[in-house]
Design an enzyme around this catalytic site. Sequence first.
Site, PDB file in Angstrom:
ATOM      1  N   ASP A  26      81.295  21.329 -20.223  1.00 24.05           N
ATOM      2  CA  ASP A  26      80.822  20.609 -19.026  1.00 24.05           C
ATOM      3  C   ASP A  26      81.993  19.796 -18.474  1.00 24.05           C
ATOM      4  O   ASP A  26      82.976  19.544 -19.176  1.00 24.05           O
ATOM      5  CB  ASP A  26      79.660  19.662 -19.376  1.00 24.05           C
ATOM      6  CG  ASP A  26      79.166  18.918 -18.136  1.00 24.05           C
ATOM      7  OD1 ASP A  26      78.820  19.581 -17.135  1.00 24.05           O
ATOM      8  OD2 ASP A  26      79.142  17.673 -18.142  1.00 24.05           O
ATOM      9  N   SER A  27      81.849  19.361 -17.219  1.00 25.02           N
ATOM     10  CA  SER A  27      82.908  18.545 -16.620  1.00 25.02           C
ATOM     11  C   SER A  27      82.981  17.161 -17.273  1.00 25.02           C
ATOM     12  O   SER A  27      83.953  16.443 -17.072  1.00 25.02           O
ATOM     13  CB  SER A  27      82.653  18.396 -15.121  1.00 25.02           C
ATOM     14  OG  SER A  27      81.385  17.806 -14.915  1.00 25.02           O
ATOM     15  N   TYR A  58      83.329  17.418 -10.824  1.00 22.00           N
ATOM     16  CA  TYR A  58      83.639  18.730 -10.244  1.00 22.00           C
ATOM     17  C   TYR A  58      82.868  18.935  -8.931  1.00 22.00           C
ATOM     18  O   TYR A  58      83.248  19.737  -8.097  1.00 22.00           O
ATOM     19  CB  TYR A  58      83.200  19.847 -11.204  1.00 22.00           C
ATOM     20  CG  TYR A  58      84.154  20.158 -12.343  1.00 22.00           C
ATOM     21  CD1 TYR A  58      85.129  19.271 -12.760  1.00 22.00           C
ATOM     22  CD2 TYR A  58      84.041  21.383 -13.003  1.00 22.00           C
ATOM     23  CE1 TYR A  58      85.963  19.584 -13.819  1.00 22.00           C
ATOM     24  CE2 TYR A  58      84.884  21.711 -14.046  1.00 22.00           C
ATOM     25  CZ  TYR A  58      85.839  20.807 -14.464  1.00 22.00           C
ATOM     26  OH  TYR A  58      86.666  21.137 -15.500  1.00 22.00           O
ATOM     27  N   CYS A  89      77.019  23.293 -17.078  1.00 21.74           N
ATOM     28  CA  CYS A  89      77.374  22.578 -15.857  1.00 21.74           C
ATOM     29  C   CYS A  89      76.982  23.464 -14.675  1.00 21.74           C
ATOM     30  O   CYS A  89      77.417  24.617 -14.585  1.00 21.74           O
ATOM     31  CB  CYS A  89      78.888  22.341 -15.867  1.00 21.74           C
ATOM     32  SG  CYS A  89      79.541  21.664 -14.337  1.00 21.74           S
ATOM     33  N   THR A  91      77.664  23.016 -11.479  1.00 19.59           N
ATOM     34  CA  THR A  91      78.742  23.195 -10.509  1.00 19.59           C
ATOM     35  C   THR A  91      79.668  24.325 -10.959  1.00 19.59           C
ATOM     36  O   THR A  91      80.039  25.202 -10.170  1.00 19.59           O
ATOM     37  CB  THR A  91      79.519  21.872 -10.347  1.00 19.59           C
ATOM     38  OG1 THR A  91      78.576  20.829 -10.115  1.00 19.59           O
ATOM     39  CG2 THR A  91      80.494  21.940  -9.202  1.00 19.59           C
ATOM     40  N   GLU A 174      78.634   8.872 -15.456  1.00 20.24           N
ATOM     41  CA  GLU A 174      79.918   8.812 -16.166  1.00 20.24           C
ATOM     42  C   GLU A 174      80.317   7.365 -16.460  1.00 20.24           C
ATOM     43  O   GLU A 174      80.980   7.080 -17.443  1.00 20.24           O
ATOM     44  CB  GLU A 174      81.022   9.507 -15.355  1.00 20.24           C
ATOM     45  CG  GLU A 174      80.897  11.030 -15.318  1.00 20.24           C
ATOM     46  CD  GLU A 174      81.256  11.715 -16.645  1.00 20.24           C
ATOM     47  OE1 GLU A 174      82.269  11.341 -17.259  1.00 20.24           O
ATOM     48  OE2 GLU A 174      80.507  12.634 -17.052  1.00 20.24           O
ATOM     49  N   CYS A 208      71.647  19.426 -12.013  1.00 18.55           N
ATOM     50  CA  CYS A 208      72.959  18.941 -12.458  1.00 18.55           C
ATOM     51  C   CYS A 208      72.716  18.389 -13.849  1.00 18.55           C
ATOM     52  O   CYS A 208      71.771  17.604 -14.049  1.00 18.55           O
ATOM     53  CB  CYS A 208      73.471  17.837 -11.541  1.00 18.55           C
ATOM     54  SG  CYS A 208      74.932  17.005 -12.223  1.00 18.55           S
ATOM     55  N   HIS A 210      74.047  16.254 -15.558  1.00 17.11           N
ATOM     56  CA  HIS A 210      74.177  14.802 -15.722  1.00 17.11           C
ATOM     57  C   HIS A 210      72.862  14.059 -15.432  1.00 17.11           C
ATOM     58  O   HIS A 210      72.639  12.971 -15.942  1.00 17.11           O
ATOM     59  CB  HIS A 210      75.229  14.248 -14.757  1.00 17.11           C
ATOM     60  CG  HIS A 210      76.648  14.414 -15.220  1.00 17.11           C
ATOM     61  ND1 HIS A 210      77.261  15.624 -15.351  1.00 17.11           N
ATOM     62  CD2 HIS A 210      77.578  13.487 -15.562  1.00 17.11           C
ATOM     63  CE1 HIS A 210      78.513  15.450 -15.747  1.00 17.11           C
ATOM     64  NE2 HIS A 210      78.732  14.163 -15.879  1.00 17.11           N
TER      65      HIS A 210
END
Length: 291
Positions: A26-27, A58, A89, A91, A174, A208, A210
């Site tokens: 994942d980013s 991303y 992820c 994206t 994040e 997403c 996240h």
Amino acid sequence: MENLQRKAIFAERDLRYEMGPIGIFDSGYGGLTVFREIVARLPEYDYVYLGDNARVPYGTRSFETVYAYTKECVEKLFAMNCHLVVLACNTASAKALRTIQQHDLPLYADLRKVLGVIRPTTEVIGDYTRTRQIGILATRGTVKSGSYPIEIQKFFPDIRVYQHACPLWVPLVENNELDSAGAAYFVEKDIKQLLQQSPDIDTVILACTHYPLLLPLIKRFMPPHIRVLAQGQLVANSLADYLKRHGEIERLCTKGGDVQFFTTDNAADFEEKTTRFYGQPVKASELNVLI
Ligand code: DGL
């Protein structure tokens, strides 16, 4: 007979040499919401998680950049002997997966597979909606790619899809801003903007990885009759099914229940935040994807 025996011994050695953990990419931290569910569903396998925290997000980047970053990380996971990598992820799944599958994987001499999170979600979405109207909350990149409407159309042509991009949600996650007043403001505003597109949306996909970390806030602002769908369990179920159907890749995955974490940024920082997202303390190592 002797020859056959020797061949069998060599074949076994080659296989052991080739085998490796399942890679999860994942980013940043978001993929942990999927990874948790995968480990819970398939605890017998070994795993390597790689978060590209140094280059997150991303979701605001171009196709070319997301593809280049994702490819670098996937190659690192391949170099760790992963034969199967899951892009946890959206994206990266929307912007890089197809090119990697069609252009890069055929160049490998041995068997390598990369899977994403969009298909496992879209292929079952018909089971969840009664009004046949669903909402997608995602990064700008995922929304712009049109991947969700395109994929859903393939499986369920009768479903109408409404999308809304939430560019601030990933930075909030994040930065561990999961319940601040600032986070509440943006979560409420974005949910309203999605729902005002149609009063008949009955299911919203958190497209997403996240976003499930913001679930307490999301639930606060989502009308109770709307089902909010996170992807973790859907992806875990789909992976279990994939491994059952693909013995040729399953036999290349080592089984020892070992889980390792890598980040492209600071390991101490990753360890501190991951405990909150993963539910237990982890040890992480730094990995420079640029060398
Ligand atoms: N968690 C990722 C996703 O599912 C990426 C978010 C980002 O890096 O912008 O889209």
